[in-house]
Design a protein around this motif. Sequence first.
Motif, PDB file in Angstrom:
ATOM      1  N   ARG A  71     -15.623   3.576 -19.481  1.00 36.09           N
ATOM      2  CA  ARG A  71     -14.203   3.878 -19.606  1.00 36.09           C
ATOM      3  C   ARG A  71     -14.187   5.394 -19.778  1.00 36.09           C
ATOM      4  O   ARG A  71     -14.683   6.030 -20.797  1.00 36.09           O
ATOM      5  CB  ARG A  71     -13.501   2.955 -20.576  1.00 36.09           C
ATOM      6  N   GLN A  72     -13.322   6.123 -19.155  1.00 38.98           N
ATOM      7  CA  GLN A  72     -12.994   7.539 -19.395  1.00 38.98           C
ATOM      8  C   GLN A  72     -11.552   7.526 -19.939  1.00 38.98           C
ATOM      9  O   GLN A  72     -10.834   7.262 -19.398  1.00 38.98           O
ATOM     10  CB  GLN A  72     -13.202   8.248 -18.046  1.00 38.98           C
ATOM     11  N   GLY A  73     -11.169   7.827 -21.152  1.00 45.39           N
ATOM     12  CA  GLY A  73     -10.340   7.975 -21.856  1.00 45.39           C
ATOM     13  C   GLY A  73      -9.495   6.786 -21.780  1.00 45.39           C
ATOM     14  O   GLY A  73      -9.890   5.740 -22.070  1.00 45.39           O
ATOM     15  N   ASP A  74      -8.181   6.649 -21.391  1.00 48.09           N
ATOM     16  CA  ASP A  74      -7.552   5.250 -21.515  1.00 48.09           C
ATOM     17  C   ASP A  74      -7.489   4.823 -19.781  1.00 48.09           C
ATOM     18  O   ASP A  74      -6.999   3.896 -19.790  1.00 48.09           O
ATOM     19  CB  ASP A  74      -6.009   5.801 -21.541  1.00 48.09           C
ATOM     20  N   GLY A  75      -8.364   5.177 -19.093  1.00 50.65           N
ATOM     21  CA  GLY A  75      -8.525   4.712 -17.828  1.00 50.65           C
ATOM     22  C   GLY A  75      -9.137   3.310 -17.785  1.00 50.65           C
ATOM     23  O   GLY A  75      -9.539   2.765 -18.763  1.00 50.65           O
ATOM     24  N   GLU A  97     -11.883   0.221 -16.816  1.00 45.29           N
ATOM     25  CA  GLU A  97     -13.290   0.015 -16.779  1.00 45.29           C
ATOM     26  C   GLU A  97     -14.006   0.190 -15.514  1.00 45.29           C
ATOM     27  O   GLU A  97     -13.117  -0.534 -14.711  1.00 45.29           O
ATOM     28  CB  GLU A  97     -13.618  -1.187 -17.555  1.00 45.29           C
TER      29      GLU A  97
END
Length: 71
Positions: free
Chosen positions: A26-30, A32
């Motif tokens: 997962r990148q930041g709040d993005g 999965e």
Amino acid sequence: MPGTMRVYAIPGVGAVEEGSHLFYERQGDGPETLVGRARFSVLWRLEPDGRWRLARAFSIDHAPMSAEPTP
């Protein structure tokens, strides 16, 4: 991964559990994203008191999801 887990008894020791698992990132709040897969092996020891204790765990054969699984 469903359908990949196998357990083999080792008399006098315990058991070995093997299977495949997936890895997500997962990148930041993005969201999965599925990024990889691997195989695992776990050695379980059956203690004299009847309890199972994880003795060793290995995650091997890591690969990106685009790669073909190892038979």
